[in-house]
Design an enzyme around this catalytic site. Structure first.
Site, PDB file in Angstrom:
ATOM      1  N   GLY A  30       0.818  -1.216   0.000  1.00 47.07           N
ATOM      2  CA  GLY A  30       0.000   0.000   0.000  1.00 47.07           C
ATOM      3  C   GLY A  30       0.845   1.257   0.000  1.00 47.07           C
ATOM      4  CG  LEU A  32      -0.912   1.737  -3.817  1.00 44.68           C
ATOM      5  CD1 LEU A  32      -2.065   1.351  -4.748  1.00 44.68           C
ATOM      6  CD2 LEU A  32       0.126   0.617  -3.783  1.00 44.68           C
ATOM      7  CG  HIS A  33       5.251   5.133  -4.833  1.00 41.83           C
ATOM      8  ND1 HIS A  33       5.833   4.434  -5.872  1.00 41.83           N
ATOM      9  CD2 HIS A  33       5.702   4.541  -3.695  1.00 41.83           C
ATOM     10  CE1 HIS A  33       6.628   3.508  -5.379  1.00 41.83           C
ATOM     11  NE2 HIS A  33       6.553   3.529  -4.064  1.00 41.83           N
ATOM     12  CG  HIS A  36       3.243   0.768  -5.477  1.00 49.29           C
ATOM     13  ND1 HIS A  36       3.383   1.800  -4.593  1.00 49.29           N
ATOM     14  CD2 HIS A  36       3.832  -0.307  -4.892  1.00 49.29           C
ATOM     15  CE1 HIS A  36       4.033   1.386  -3.511  1.00 49.29           C
ATOM     16  NE2 HIS A  36       4.314   0.115  -3.673  1.00 49.29           N
ATOM     17  N   GLY A 146       9.289  -4.368  -8.892  1.00 55.38           N
ATOM     18  CA  GLY A 146      10.103  -3.225  -9.295  1.00 55.38           C
ATOM     19  C   GLY A 146      11.581  -3.493  -9.060  1.00 55.38           C
ATOM     20  CD  GLN A 147      16.585  -1.267 -11.945  1.00 58.20           C
ATOM     21  OE1 GLN A 147      15.838  -0.628 -12.680  1.00 58.20           O
ATOM     22  NE2 GLN A 147      17.883  -1.160 -11.999  1.00 58.20           N
ATOM     23  CG  ASP A 149      12.403  -3.005  -2.880  1.00 56.45           C
ATOM     24  OD1 ASP A 149      13.165  -2.385  -2.122  1.00 56.45           O
ATOM     25  OD2 ASP A 149      11.215  -2.684  -3.051  1.00 56.45           O
ATOM     26  CB  SER A 184      10.731   4.471  -1.587  1.00 59.05           C
ATOM     27  OG  SER A 184      10.541   3.892  -0.321  1.00 59.05           O
ATOM     28  NE  ARG A 186      10.289   1.390   5.529  1.00 59.06           N
ATOM     29  CZ  ARG A 186      10.302   0.102   5.164  1.00 59.06           C
ATOM     30  NH1 ARG A 186      10.753  -0.256   3.981  1.00 59.06           N
ATOM     31  NH2 ARG A 186       9.855  -0.823   6.002  1.00 59.06           N
TER      32      ARG A 186
HETATM   33  O1  PAF Z   1       7.992  -4.863  -1.980  1.00 63.65           O
HETATM   34  C1  PAF Z   1       7.060  -4.902  -1.137  1.00 63.65           C
HETATM   35  O2  PAF Z   1       6.260  -3.978  -1.041  1.00 63.65           O
HETATM   36  C2  PAF Z   1       6.930  -6.100  -0.225  1.00 63.65           C
HETATM   37  O3  PAF Z   1       8.166  -6.607   0.145  1.00 63.65           O
HETATM   38  C3  PAF Z   1       6.033  -7.223  -0.830  1.00 63.65           C
HETATM   39  C4  PAF Z   1       6.650  -7.797  -2.084  1.00 63.65           C
HETATM   40  C5  PAF Z   1       4.657  -6.663  -1.143  1.00 63.65           C
HETATM   41  C6  PAF Z   1       5.879  -8.361   0.182  1.00 63.65           C
HETATM   42  O4  PAF Z   1       5.275  -7.926   1.342  1.00 63.65           O
END
Ligand code: PAF
Length: 296
Positions: A30, A32-33, A36, A146-147, A149, A184, A186
């Site tokens: 969630g 979201l940006h 996503h 996404g790349q 992570d 992100s 965060r």
């Molecule tokens: O990348 C994320 O947001 C989380 O690690 C994921 C893949 C939704 C698992 O909780």
């Protein structure tokens, strides 16, 4: 709203049964940006139906991390997903995802241990377990990550391969703000002056990538270039800058012409920011990422 919202595994299974053709999935926590939304839009373009999960997964947070304060904006997320043409959104609670006496988890060994895993030892066990559960429920044709992570992509791709899971894992390039900061959830933790400082991650990566393009292949020299840019930003506290093999994640210590993954974790104020790129930089597009990152 047109999107169907389901909250339990049983309701998700029933909703999934009603979907036909290719199904694209996006797993999110969630808040979201556009990062996503780029995954959702790719899933929309390439499939007949799209299923998205919104679940802040407690098992991937260590005690003392930001699980309780992790940004949550479910109503706004649902509106965004509805507008993006998503068919089904799964919004479970921790209680329905992890039943009492839950004992099973997925450990993807070596690739989970370095980089992020070094300071967050149980993080990827939590991620692999929840993604395995979500994929079992969603049964998508393709799942989109996404790349940003990159280590998570490598871990998930290894799990899918090792456990013979019938799903394709697609990787989409990192979406950036205009000054290069990787999007992100965060980033909302950054104070205005820290937000400006956070662009140093991208600048440091680009400096290393430019040196690579000029012919530099020594991992130490490339790392030093990135570190020099980060050192000029007083608010940046570097946890690591590393050059790794893009599928084994082994550290690279000798010059090579093979693609390398440059990753970094840098604390600026409260958040720990992550970024990465493939070298050469020209490989950071959908086609090459999907062919290189986490592919054995
Ligand atoms: O990348 C994320 O947001 C989380 O690690 C994921 C893949 C939704 C698992 O909780």
């Amino acid at each position: 709203m047109v999107v169907q919202i389901v909250e339990t595994p049983e309701a998700l299974r029933a909703a999934r049964k009603r979907l036909s053709g290719y199904v694209g999935a996006v797993n999110t926590m969630g808040a979201l940006h556009y990062g996503h939304l780029s995954l959702v839009s790719q899933a929309r373009d390439e499939n007949d139906a799209v299923v998205v999960s919104v679940f802040v997964n407690p098992t991937q947070f260590a005690p003392g991390e930001d699980f309780d304060n992790y940004p949550r904006s479910l109503e706004r997320d649902l509106e965004m997903l509805d507008r993006a043409g998503v068919d089904v959104v799964f919004t479970p609670t921790p209680g329905v995802m992890y039943l009492p006496h839950h004992q099973t988890s997925v450990i993807v060994d070596e690739v989970s241990q370095g980089l992020e895993g070094a300071s967050r030892p149980d993080h990827f066990r939590g991620v692999a377990t929840v993604v395995c559960k979500l994929l079992n429920l969603m049964q998508p044709t393709v799942v989109y990550f996404g790349q940003k992570d990159a280590q998570q992509v490598v871990v998930i791709r290894r799990m899918v391969r090792d456990l013979n899971m019938p799903v394709e894992v697609a990787v989409c390039p990192t979406v950036r703000e205009s000054d290069g900061l990787a999007m992100s959830s965060r980033n909302v933790y950054l104070q205005p002056d820290e937000r400006l400082a956070a662009a140093a991650l991208y600048r440091s990566m680009k400096a290393a990538a430019d040196r690579y393009d000029e012919g530099e292949r020594s991992p130490e020299a490339l790392r030093a270039t990135a570190l020099e840019v980060l050192a000029a930003e007083v608010k940046a506290r570097v946890e690591y800058v590393s050059l790794n093999h893009p599928n084994t994640l082994y550290g690279i210590h000798k010059p090579t012409d093979d693609p390398m993954l440059l990753t970094m974790a840098v604390k600026i104020g409260k958040p720990r920011l992550l970024d990465n790129c493939l070298l050469p930089y020209a490989l950071n597009n959908r086609e090459h990422l999907s062919e290189i990152l986490g592919v054995i």
